[in-house]
Design a protein around this motif. Structure first.
Motif, mmCIF file in Angstrom:
data_model
loop_
_atom_site.group_PDB
_atom_site.id
_atom_site.type_symbol
_atom_site.label_atom_id
_atom_site.label_comp_id
_atom_site.label_asym_id
_atom_site.label_seq_id
_atom_site.Cartn_x
_atom_site.Cartn_y
_atom_site.Cartn_z
ATOM 1 N N GLY A 42 -3.023 23.204 32.954
ATOM 2 C CA GLY A 42 -3.184 22.318 34.093
ATOM 3 C C GLY A 42 -2.247 21.135 34.145
ATOM 4 N N THR A 43 -1.403 20.948 33.132
ATOM 5 C CA THR A 43 -0.539 19.768 33.118
ATOM 6 C C THR A 43 0.794 20.014 33.822
ATOM 7 O OG1 THR A 43 0.427 20.385 30.983
ATOM 8 C CG2 THR A 43 -1.540 18.986 30.953
ATOM 9 N N GLY A 44 1.335 21.223 33.705
ATOM 10 C CA GLY A 44 2.609 21.546 34.335
ATOM 11 C C GLY A 44 3.815 20.997 33.609
ATOM 12 N N GLU A 45 3.608 20.188 32.604
ATOM 13 C CA GLU A 45 4.712 19.582 31.873
ATOM 14 C C GLU A 45 4.720 20.081 30.433
ATOM 15 O OE1 GLU A 45 7.034 17.654 33.103
ATOM 16 O OE2 GLU A 45 6.175 17.573 35.118
ATOM 17 N N ARG A 46 5.924 20.319 29.927
ATOM 18 C CA ARG A 46 6.074 20.767 28.542
ATOM 19 C C ARG A 46 6.679 19.634 27.713
ATOM 20 N NH1 ARG A 46 5.914 25.681 26.876
ATOM 21 N NH2 ARG A 46 6.423 26.557 28.930
ATOM 22 N N ALA A 47 6.111 19.401 26.517
ATOM 23 C CA ALA A 47 6.618 18.369 25.618
ATOM 24 C C ALA A 47 7.288 19.034 24.420
ATOM 25 C CB ALA A 47 5.480 17.468 25.144
ATOM 26 N N TRP A 48 8.540 18.694 24.175
ATOM 27 C CA TRP A 48 9.246 19.193 22.995
ATOM 28 C C TRP A 48 8.945 18.244 21.833
ATOM 29 C CZ3 TRP A 48 11.682 23.839 22.973
ATOM 30 C CH2 TRP A 48 11.879 24.435 24.231
ATOM 31 N N VAL A 49 8.548 18.831 20.707
ATOM 32 C CA VAL A 49 7.994 18.002 19.634
ATOM 33 C C VAL A 49 8.555 18.391 18.276
ATOM 34 C CG1 VAL A 49 5.823 17.680 20.897
ATOM 35 C CG2 VAL A 49 6.027 19.567 19.268
ATOM 36 N N ALA A 50 8.509 17.424 17.374
ATOM 37 C CA ALA A 50 8.633 17.651 15.935
ATOM 38 C C ALA A 50 7.366 17.043 15.350
ATOM 39 C CB ALA A 50 9.882 16.985 15.364
ATOM 40 N N ASN A 51 6.331 17.887 15.165
ATOM 41 C CA ASN A 51 4.984 17.401 14.876
ATOM 42 C C ASN A 51 4.464 17.847 13.520
ATOM 43 O OD1 ASN A 51 4.412 15.799 17.032
ATOM 44 N ND2 ASN A 51 3.071 17.247 18.081
ATOM 45 N N SER A 52 3.504 17.090 13.042
ATOM 46 C CA SER A 52 2.798 17.426 11.814
ATOM 47 C C SER A 52 1.702 18.451 12.093
ATOM 48 C CB SER A 52 2.179 16.162 11.216
ATOM 49 O OG SER A 52 1.425 16.448 10.059
ATOM 50 N N GLY A 53 1.442 19.338 11.128
ATOM 51 C CA GLY A 53 0.268 20.194 11.187
ATOM 52 C C GLY A 53 0.308 21.307 12.191
ATOM 53 N N GLY A 54 1.311 22.182 12.152
ATOM 54 C CA GLY A 54 1.351 23.324 13.046
ATOM 55 C C GLY A 54 0.365 24.398 12.630
ATOM 56 N N MET A 55 0.497 24.894 11.409
ATOM 57 C CA MET A 55 -0.408 25.933 10.924
ATOM 58 C C MET A 55 -1.690 25.337 10.350
ATOM 59 S SD MET A 55 -0.664 29.196 10.921
ATOM 60 C CE MET A 55 1.004 29.773 11.198
ATOM 61 N N GLN A 56 -1.592 24.171 9.711
ATOM 62 C CA GLN A 56 -2.755 23.448 9.205
ATOM 63 C C GLN A 56 -2.466 21.956 9.204
ATOM 64 O OE1 GLN A 56 -3.501 25.746 5.401
ATOM 65 N NE2 GLN A 56 -5.617 25.451 6.049
ATOM 66 N N THR A 57 -3.510 21.153 9.379
ATOM 67 C CA THR A 57 -3.343 19.704 9.345
ATOM 68 C C THR A 57 -2.960 19.258 7.939
ATOM 69 O OG1 THR A 57 -5.082 19.553 11.015
ATOM 70 C CG2 THR A 57 -4.429 17.514 9.922
ATOM 71 N N SER A 58 -1.934 18.411 7.852
ATOM 72 C CA SER A 58 -1.505 17.913 6.542
ATOM 73 C C SER A 58 -2.583 17.007 5.944
ATOM 74 C CB SER A 58 -0.195 17.130 6.677
ATOM 75 O OG SER A 58 0.834 17.950 7.183
ATOM 76 N N TYR A 59 -2.780 17.091 4.638
ATOM 77 C CA TYR A 59 -3.776 16.262 3.963
ATOM 78 C C TYR A 59 -3.383 16.049 2.510
ATOM 79 C CZ TYR A 59 -5.558 20.634 1.929
ATOM 80 O OH TYR A 59 -5.660 21.824 1.250
ATOM 81 N N TRP A 60 -3.995 15.051 1.900
ATOM 82 C CA TRP A 60 -3.836 14.826 0.463
ATOM 83 C C TRP A 60 -5.170 14.311 -0.087
ATOM 84 C CZ3 TRP A 60 -4.321 10.257 -2.400
ATOM 85 C CH2 TRP A 60 -4.586 9.102 -1.635
ATOM 86 N N GLY A 61 -5.397 14.526 -1.368
ATOM 87 C CA GLY A 61 -6.657 14.087 -1.932
ATOM 88 C C GLY A 61 -6.631 13.940 -3.436
ATOM 89 N N ILE A 62 -7.649 13.287 -3.932
ATOM 90 C CA ILE A 62 -7.896 13.149 -5.367
ATOM 91 C C ILE A 62 -9.303 13.647 -5.628
ATOM 92 C CG2 ILE A 62 -8.030 11.572 -7.325
ATOM 93 C CD1 ILE A 62 -6.293 9.623 -5.736
ATOM 94 N N LYS A 63 -9.438 14.616 -6.523
ATOM 95 C CA LYS A 63 -10.757 15.128 -6.860
ATOM 96 C C LYS A 63 -10.902 15.212 -8.375
ATOM 97 C CE LYS A 63 -9.350 20.012 -6.449
ATOM 98 N NZ LYS A 63 -9.625 21.290 -5.755
ATOM 99 N N GLY A 64 -12.125 15.191 -8.830
ATOM 100 C CA GLY A 64 -12.338 15.222 -10.265
ATOM 101 C C GLY A 64 -13.736 15.690 -10.627
ATOM 102 N N ALA A 65 -13.926 15.948 -11.900
ATOM 103 C CA ALA A 65 -15.212 16.402 -12.413
ATOM 104 C C ALA A 65 -15.383 15.926 -13.849
ATOM 105 C CB ALA A 65 -15.309 17.930 -12.342
ATOM 106 N N GLU A 66 -16.614 15.667 -14.221
ATOM 107 C CA GLU A 66 -16.948 15.350 -15.609
ATOM 108 C C GLU A 66 -18.059 16.272 -16.067
ATOM 109 O OE1 GLU A 66 -18.371 11.684 -18.527
ATOM 110 O OE2 GLU A 66 -18.714 11.551 -16.362
#
Length: 354
Positions: A42-66
């Protein structure tokens, strides 16, 4: 006796300042970036992009266990999204630093796992594991039909309300019994005198050889129109939303097939009436060389007392593995809503896991 031992181990961990057993902390995540074009229906306009997260959203984390002994572990995970195209935190401006996961909990071999904090919902897990394009917010029809709003100008379909992760929540996961696991989530309203403003849900997951299946349900209740709905006038009188989903996959080795269906009902006490969303998705993943050809088709219908619209969406992609942790991909996505000009997106990208 086992329960008593676990409680004793927990109490000792809480009241002792000394390290009791081995512990580990891991830094992990993924970086995903693509170049291409995006055009919404419905927008009729195309945006050309260099974007993050095409196949999956980028993420980072810290996890641990004791290891607390006796099959009991203390666990934590602080995990957030970020955007490689501009270096900002979150999926969008204003998104929390650790919006993917932020919990601490206990994991028992016999009793299951309890996590407290911000948790990914079981409904989201069931959605992404039973379509070939997983959780791509650029190319996956299942994600668009579930987590994006849509309208034909008369009917406003809010999609799933409540995000893919819930704050102020408890999650309990059972041990696996013959391939079957149950997960339950509850999110507190955290407002005095407003205990009804809450969310709860869960899923069943079954994995046995080439066969996998799931059933998921969630309910979101609000005293007022929720802030994550972008059309309050259309949803004036919003009360609650119920959603149910079923998914199935089977790996034939030469091709892995996926199917899922869902029904979402948003209760609205105005002249337009309740919003009913029915959708389904079929897909396939075909190993070719060092990668896979991915294809998915989704159909949806949204209606209220005034009108309805249909939505047809398909996507095709090829994902090529350069190594166990790095892949490149090319994808095309087509989206058509009744009465609106079609939208489509395409791009090529690279993803690296660490």
């Amino acid at each position: 006796m086992q329960k008593q031992f676990e409680l004793a181990a927990l109490a000792a961990a809480l009241f002792s300042g000394a390290a009791m057993a081995q512990s580990s902390v891991t830094l992990y995540g993924q970086v995903d970036m693509f170049v291409g074009a995006v055009k919404n229906p419905g927008t009729g306009e195309r945006a050309w992009v260099a974007n993050s997260g095409g196949m999956q959203t980028s993420y980072w984390g810290i996890k641990g266990a004791e290891d607390l002994g006796g099959g009991l572990k203390a666990i934590f995970d602080l995990n957030g999204f970020y955007r490689t195209d501009n270096g900002r935190t979150g999926r969008f401006d204003g998104d929390a630093m650790f919006s993917r996961n932020a919990y601490v909990g206990l994991q028992s071999d016999r009793a299951g796992t309890l996590k407290l904090g911000r948790n990914t919902t079981p409904y989201f897990i069931s959605t992404i594991l039973f379509n070939p394009l997983v959780d791509s917010y650029v190319f996956s029809p299942a994600i668009f039909h579930t987590y994006f709003t849509a309208t034909n100008g008369t009917v406003f379909d809010p999609g799933i309300i409540g995000d893919s992760g819930w704050s102020n929540s408890l999650v309990y996961s059972t041990p696996t019994f013959g391939g079957l696991t149950a997960n339950l989530i509850y999110s507190f309203g955290e407002q005095a005198g407003a205990t009804g403003r809450n969310k709860w849900g869960g899923n069943l997951m079954y994995f046995n050889g080439p066969l996998a299946a799931t059933v998921a349900f969630q309910q979101v209740k609000f005293n007022n129109v929720p802030g994550d709905v972008t059309s309050p006038a259309t949803l004036a009188g919003f009360d609650k939303q119920n959603a149910v989903l079923a998914g199935l996959s089977y790996d034939f080795k030469v091709v892995k097939l996926f199917a899922q269906g869902q029904y979402i009902k948003s209760d609205v006490t105005n002249a337009s009436g309740d919003i009913k969303h029915t959708s389904g998705q079929i897909g396939a993943s075909v190993p070719i060389g060092a990668g896979s050809l991915l294809a998915s088709y989704g159909y949806a219908k949204a209606e209220n007392n005034v009108d309805d619209f249909k939505r047809n969406t398909f996507a095709i992609a090829y994902d090529y593995n350069l190594s166990k942790r790095t892949d490149v991909y090319a994808a095309y996505f087509y989206d058509k809503i009744t009465g609106a000009e079609h939208g489509d997106s395409f791009g090529v990208g690279i993803r690296h896991k660490f």
